[in-house]
Design a protein around this motif. Sequence first.
Motif, mmCIF file in Angstrom:
data_model
loop_
_atom_site.group_PDB
_atom_site.id
_atom_site.type_symbol
_atom_site.label_atom_id
_atom_site.label_comp_id
_atom_site.label_asym_id
_atom_site.label_seq_id
_atom_site.Cartn_x
_atom_site.Cartn_y
_atom_site.Cartn_z
ATOM 1 N N PHE A 182 -4.809 9.709 4.341
ATOM 2 C CA PHE A 182 -6.010 10.424 4.565
ATOM 3 C C PHE A 182 -7.380 9.756 4.111
ATOM 4 C CE2 PHE A 182 -8.693 14.415 3.650
ATOM 5 C CZ PHE A 182 -8.919 14.571 5.026
ATOM 6 N N LYS A 183 -8.291 9.521 5.134
ATOM 7 C CA LYS A 183 -9.334 8.846 4.846
ATOM 8 C C LYS A 183 -10.703 9.671 5.308
ATOM 9 C CE LYS A 183 -7.752 4.724 6.522
ATOM 10 N NZ LYS A 183 -7.605 3.571 6.988
ATOM 11 N N PHE A 210 -6.358 8.575 0.445
ATOM 12 C CA PHE A 210 -5.501 9.199 0.100
ATOM 13 C C PHE A 210 -4.065 8.738 0.402
ATOM 14 C CE2 PHE A 210 -3.009 13.477 -0.290
ATOM 15 C CZ PHE A 210 -3.321 13.674 -1.717
ATOM 16 N N LYS A 211 -3.151 8.695 -0.381
ATOM 17 C CA LYS A 211 -1.760 8.233 0.373
ATOM 18 C C LYS A 211 -0.801 9.035 -0.223
ATOM 19 C CE LYS A 211 -3.088 3.350 1.239
ATOM 20 N NZ LYS A 211 -2.606 1.957 0.822
ATOM 21 N N ILE A 212 0.304 9.118 0.301
ATOM 22 C CA ILE A 212 1.616 9.804 0.008
ATOM 23 C C ILE A 212 2.831 8.879 0.598
ATOM 24 C CG2 ILE A 212 2.875 11.542 -0.191
ATOM 25 C CD1 ILE A 212 0.733 13.552 -0.037
ATOM 26 N N ALA A 213 3.737 8.248 -0.176
ATOM 27 C CA ALA A 213 4.728 7.549 0.490
ATOM 28 C C ALA A 213 5.899 8.522 0.974
ATOM 29 C CB ALA A 213 5.146 6.636 -0.784
ATOM 30 N N ASP A 241 -5.028 8.253 -4.772
ATOM 31 C CA ASP A 241 -6.446 8.044 -4.320
ATOM 32 C C ASP A 241 -6.971 6.908 -5.030
ATOM 33 O OD1 ASP A 241 -8.818 8.308 -3.313
ATOM 34 O OD2 ASP A 241 -9.246 10.301 -4.124
ATOM 35 N N LYS A 242 -6.921 5.835 -4.360
ATOM 36 C CA LYS A 242 -7.639 4.552 -5.121
ATOM 37 C C LYS A 242 -9.107 4.426 -5.058
ATOM 38 C CE LYS A 242 -3.383 3.493 -6.349
ATOM 39 N NZ LYS A 242 -3.074 3.475 -7.689
#
Length: 683
Positions: A159-160, A167-170, A192-193
Amino acid sequence: MSKVAVIGAVVVIGVGVVGGGGYYYVSQRAEKKFQEKIELIKSTFPGLTIAYADHNIGVFSQEVTMDKVVVKYIDGKVYTADKVSATMSSDNEIKNLTIDKLAVKEKEGSSEAPLTIEHTEIANAKADAGWIVIENGKIKKIVPSKINFGLLNLQNLEFKPDSRTHFKIAHYQMKNYGLGQKTDIVLEDLSDKNRNNFSIRSFKMDQVNLADISKKQEEFVSDKNNQRSSDAGNKALVQNLSMVQFDLLNIDDLQFKDKYGSAFKIAHYQTKNYGLDKKTDILLQDLLVKDSNDTVSIGAFKIDQINLANMLKTQSEFATDKDYSKSTSEKIKEYIQLISEMQFNLFSIDNLQIEEYKFVFKLAQYQMKDYGMNRKTSQSIKDFSVVIPYFNKISLSLASYETSGVDVAVLVSMLKNLDFNNPNTFSKDIAGLQKEYIQKVGGIQSEGKVSGLKFSMGHDFISLGALTIHSDVSKEGSSNGTYALDGLEFSIPNTSYNELLQALKRIGYQKVSVSGNLNMQYQMDTNVLSASLKDLTFKDIGKINATLQANMPLYISYNSPEIMLTNPNVKLKEFSVILQNHGVVERLLKSASQEQVKTETELKEELVTSVKETMQKQKEIPAAFAQDTVKTLEVFLQNPQTTEIKLSSTPVTPISGANFKEKTPAEQFDLLNLKIQAVPVKH
């Protein structure tokens, strides 16, 4: 769930419908039903368009598959998927739905997709009537409690929404969601990097009543009155938390860090067996909270078998719409009740450290065991220290502290009976509470020990080797307590307002070391206090032994010496003091000899003469006692290493302070029946 996600799900579900659970023998009829569902979705969301490169309908499997699906909404958003497969059981139930490479774009032709999901799977999903409210082609409300499913599985979600957030979820998975069901949730590699560098390696909940809690929250929100009161909102939140049930909540490697250097880390957090009337276990390991100036870290935090949900329920019952009008006393009593109702087997903190500038607080371990009503609680502290960078550096440290044998929860519960609004009676109320507590628990047998206590300010210090306390109190209130003091040591400041300490400093003492034992016994039926001070030893100075017997009723408040001396029910029965020299006399004589340029023999003779003259001038002192004092001093000074001084009082009848005060000095001496003598030291 966002509008974007819901519209995408509705579209995918709709285009996957072949029929309402009936069995279709003719493919043309299946195709017709498929097109009808497409048109139904379009009419539900005016302006919506649906396109796909190809589709296939399995007449016997009731599965529809579409390739290269494109859905455009009236607000310009575009939803695309490489492949969509769905198997329907009925009009409102999905047997299975899978979506590959779902992407959501803000507008057609955009190269960026703010939301992408590599793979989505939903199984055995059903939505009851009213699960979604649509007005004017827009989603107004979603009701989560009206949805249930066997499986929701998302893989590689990104999600960007803007340039600052990625935002990432593996992997995210939820099983068995619905009213009356226990849900399992798994989340792996959330991050969220871009902006804050936030991540969780794994999050897991087992057997949580998630849909039931959602329903309670929906009921609360539907009542408009609740939205007008923050107190009602807080009450509902706490109440909902108390109604949650789950077998396990587990979080591993949670990290947060911003560009200013602030950081928050938890290596492991776990809660087991949470719910009303359940005993919960909580474990936290390797917590770090840090900003540019402060750092807080905990190696481990643990609570075993705590009634946490019940406590939250009690707290929610305290909340009212008029919380603001409660007095401080009322709030204190509510807090006392909450703490008294708590139960746990173990509360522990390991390796706690707080740093702020040059202020440092460290605690290797704190433990409290067996807390709860009618349980004997024990507490311990190991390796505690504080360093404060003020007044030429202040430091405090403690090697260990242990105490046991007190029903702490019972004692806490009784604090509700105190009048917090009347400080004048507070000390008397505390004494009454202690008596009531002893009767309620049937007596006390408690142990306590403090070891390795040190306090320093600059070059001045005070330290304690150990203080051991044993207390035995009967139900009737009679007590026997022993106090063993070992290695109390303190420096003598260069500037001291105590004349005795100043005198010790002048004759060469830089510090004072003290050890000894005290025993105190009290008989409730006779009000007799017996105290015995044994071998109170001041290293290289001297030693004191003392005894005391007196009538000391417990119902009297002993806030000042005046009360003791004027109350007729306080009576002295006898006392004795034995003073033994361990080097202070030799130092005094040596120092005075050097200052006055006299021999020690001459000084001894002058001291005896001076005391004799002083005694003769004091007419209120009986002549016999004056003579005994002079004689005692002469014998003692002849050999202070092997002789000690004993002073005792053995009244014929117990002396009350009120009666004693009315007497003349001569009469007071007669009442006290004082004796003084020099006796050989017993080895």
